[in-house]
Design a protein around this motif. Structure first.
Motif, PDB file in Angstrom:
ATOM      1  N   GLN A 102       0.748  -1.158   0.005  1.00 39.76           N
ATOM      2  CA  GLN A 102      -0.081  -0.179   0.185  1.00 39.76           C
ATOM      3  C   GLN A 102       0.940   1.269  -0.145  1.00 39.76           C
ATOM      4  OE1 GLN A 102      -3.461   0.411  -0.193  1.00 39.76           O
ATOM      5  NE2 GLN A 102      -2.883   2.532  -0.409  1.00 39.76           N
ATOM      6  N   ASP A 123      -7.018   7.469   0.735  1.00 42.13           N
ATOM      7  CA  ASP A 123      -7.701   6.431   1.464  1.00 42.13           C
ATOM      8  C   ASP A 123      -6.864   5.224   1.780  1.00 42.13           C
ATOM      9  OD1 ASP A 123      -7.124   5.442  -1.254  1.00 42.13           O
ATOM     10  OD2 ASP A 123      -9.308   4.760  -1.603  1.00 42.13           O
ATOM     11  N   ALA A 142      -5.606   4.324   4.489  1.00 39.74           N
ATOM     12  CA  ALA A 142      -6.109   3.447   5.769  1.00 39.74           C
ATOM     13  C   ALA A 142      -7.078   2.685   5.691  1.00 39.74           C
ATOM     14  CB  ALA A 142      -6.176   4.541   6.886  1.00 39.74           C
ATOM     15  N   ARG A 143      -8.164   3.199   4.972  1.00 39.30           N
ATOM     16  CA  ARG A 143      -9.521   2.522   4.672  1.00 39.30           C
ATOM     17  C   ARG A 143      -9.302   1.416   4.009  1.00 39.30           C
ATOM     18  NH1 ARG A 143     -12.701   1.982   0.476  1.00 39.30           N
ATOM     19  NH2 ARG A 143     -11.575   3.230  -0.651  1.00 39.30           N
ATOM     20  N   LEU A 144      -8.220   1.349   2.678  1.00 38.38           N
ATOM     21  CA  LEU A 144      -7.900   0.082   2.291  1.00 38.38           C
ATOM     22  C   LEU A 144      -7.054  -0.940   2.883  1.00 38.38           C
ATOM     23  CD1 LEU A 144      -6.675   1.974  -1.124  1.00 38.38           C
ATOM     24  CD2 LEU A 144      -8.814   0.718  -0.872  1.00 38.38           C
ATOM     25  N   HIS A 161      -7.588  -1.439   6.334  1.00 35.80           N
ATOM     26  CA  HIS A 161      -8.451  -1.896   7.171  1.00 35.80           C
ATOM     27  C   HIS A 161      -9.310  -2.759   6.529  1.00 35.80           C
ATOM     28  CE1 HIS A 161     -12.012  -1.419  10.039  1.00 35.80           C
ATOM     29  NE2 HIS A 161     -11.038  -1.688  10.874  1.00 35.80           N
ATOM     30  N   GLY A 162      -9.814  -2.425   5.288  1.00 37.60           N
ATOM     31  CA  GLY A 162     -10.462  -3.527   4.486  1.00 37.60           C
ATOM     32  C   GLY A 162     -10.122  -4.746   4.277  1.00 37.60           C
ATOM     33  N   ASP A 190      -5.163   8.405  10.502  1.00 39.92           N
ATOM     34  CA  ASP A 190      -6.190   7.501   9.934  1.00 39.92           C
ATOM     35  C   ASP A 190      -5.978   5.935  10.276  1.00 39.92           C
ATOM     36  OD1 ASP A 190      -7.193   9.731   8.676  1.00 39.92           O
ATOM     37  OD2 ASP A 190      -6.399   9.302   6.635  1.00 39.92           O
ATOM     38  N   LEU A 191      -4.774   5.474  10.145  1.00 44.94           N
ATOM     39  CA  LEU A 191      -4.519   4.213  10.646  1.00 44.94           C
ATOM     40  C   LEU A 191      -5.061   3.986  12.405  1.00 44.94           C
ATOM     41  CD1 LEU A 191      -1.647   2.586   9.178  1.00 44.94           C
ATOM     42  CD2 LEU A 191      -3.837   1.803   8.986  1.00 44.94           C
ATOM     43  N   HIS A 232      -7.223   5.854  13.987  1.00 42.27           N
ATOM     44  CA  HIS A 232      -8.584   5.708  13.925  1.00 42.27           C
ATOM     45  C   HIS A 232      -9.330   4.396  13.548  1.00 42.27           C
ATOM     46  CE1 HIS A 232     -10.300   9.603  15.024  1.00 42.27           C
ATOM     47  NE2 HIS A 232      -9.508  10.366  14.074  1.00 42.27           N
ATOM     48  N   ARG A 233      -8.688   3.994  12.433  1.00 43.82           N
ATOM     49  CA  ARG A 233      -9.347   2.654  12.010  1.00 43.82           C
ATOM     50  C   ARG A 233      -9.244   1.466  13.112  1.00 43.82           C
ATOM     51  NH1 ARG A 233     -12.665   3.069   7.176  1.00 43.82           N
ATOM     52  NH2 ARG A 233     -11.908   4.844   6.290  1.00 43.82           N
TER      53      ARG A 233
END
Length: 272
Positions: A59, A65, A67-69, A71-72, A117-118, A120-121
């Motif tokens: 990554q 995005d 962190a979102r990726l 986390h997913g 962000d990470l 937060h996730r």
């Protein structure tokens, strides 16, 4: 569900050393960086040496995005993170107007935005389980303004204050938060920044003792650690007021990076 240590910037430098020392402690690993070949080689070596499980997530943390990726993909693989090591980062140096605006933007995305962000996730899962730990990698540059490293120093000051604030919020809720503030470390950071003159105090250490000091400080639930006596003295004895005077003194130390770079800049890797 068994939890693992997620390390960003794990392909080299401090990140690879965190992976090695945590694997030696028996931690399963989730290795995050942009270099798939390096991550895979590291994962295979640590699996063979320590019998742990290691997962590779490729990554670019400069992506909005990221962190979102991540986390997913963790959810898709049913991976639980018990220790987050926000290690990835890189720097720029020189006169502010001569530094690429895009490069500084990416620096903030990696050094600050992806880190927050990470966190937060992954924080809600730690709170739900009642345990967890976060290590944020800052720098001795976090302790004072850093002319010619303006964005890098400000970003690391954010990381330090962010980490100390979170520690106070969560220290009675089962979550340990440590901020690591190393001096210059012999890693690809200096290749990426373009000059080894960026080690403004003229000396460097290796990743092994820095990571060892960080994990020892985490074991002791310290708020932050500045490995090395000289680094610790500089961080704690330098007066912090008046701030304009501190910035002026810092400028006399950091101005030597304005001489021609002694290493060609490299952009393909993020270093801690």
């Amino acid at each position: 569900m068994h939890s693992a240590a997620l390390i960003t910037g794990a392909s080299s430098g401090l990140g690879a050393e965190f992976a090695a020392q945590l694997a030696a402690r028996g931690h399963d690993l989730i290795l995050v960086a942009r270099s798939e070949d390096k991550l895979t080689a590291l994962a295979e070596r640590l699996i063979a040496e320590h019998g742990i499980r290691a997962h590779v997530l490729v990554q670019d943390l400069a992506e909005p995005d990221a962190a979102r990726l991540i986390h997913g993909r963790l959810a898709a693989r049913s991976l639980t993170v018990g220790l987050l090591v926000n290690n990835a980062g890189f720097g720029t140096c020189g006169r502010f107007e001569e530094i690429s605006a895009d490069r500084d933007h990416d620096q903030l995305m990696v050094n600050v935005v992806a880190l927050v962000d990470l966190t937060h996730r992954l924080m809600p899962g730690m709170l739900e389980r009642g345990s967890g730990a976060i290590v944020n990698v800052a720098s001795t540059a976090a302790f004072q303004p850093a002319p010619y490293f303006a964005v890098y120093g400000a970003a690391k000051a954010f990381v330090l204050n962010f980490g100390l604030a979170l520690r106070q919020e969560y220290r009675n809720r089962g979550i340990r938060v440590l901020t690591l503030c190393p001096g210059p470390v012999d890693t690809p950071f200096f290749d990426a920044i373009g000059t080894r003159k960026a080690a403004v105090n003229g000396s460097m250490t290796t990743p092994e003792p820095v990571v060892r000091a960080a994990l020892r400080a985490l074991d002791r639930d310290r708020g932050y650690v500045t490995p090395g006596l000289g680094n610790a003295l500089a961080a704690h004895l330098l007066p912090r007021r008046p701030r304009t005077l501190v910035a002026a003194v810092a400028e006399r130390v950091t101005r030597k990076v304005l001489s021609p770079p002694d290493v060609a800049p490299r952009t393909e890797e993020y270093a801690a």
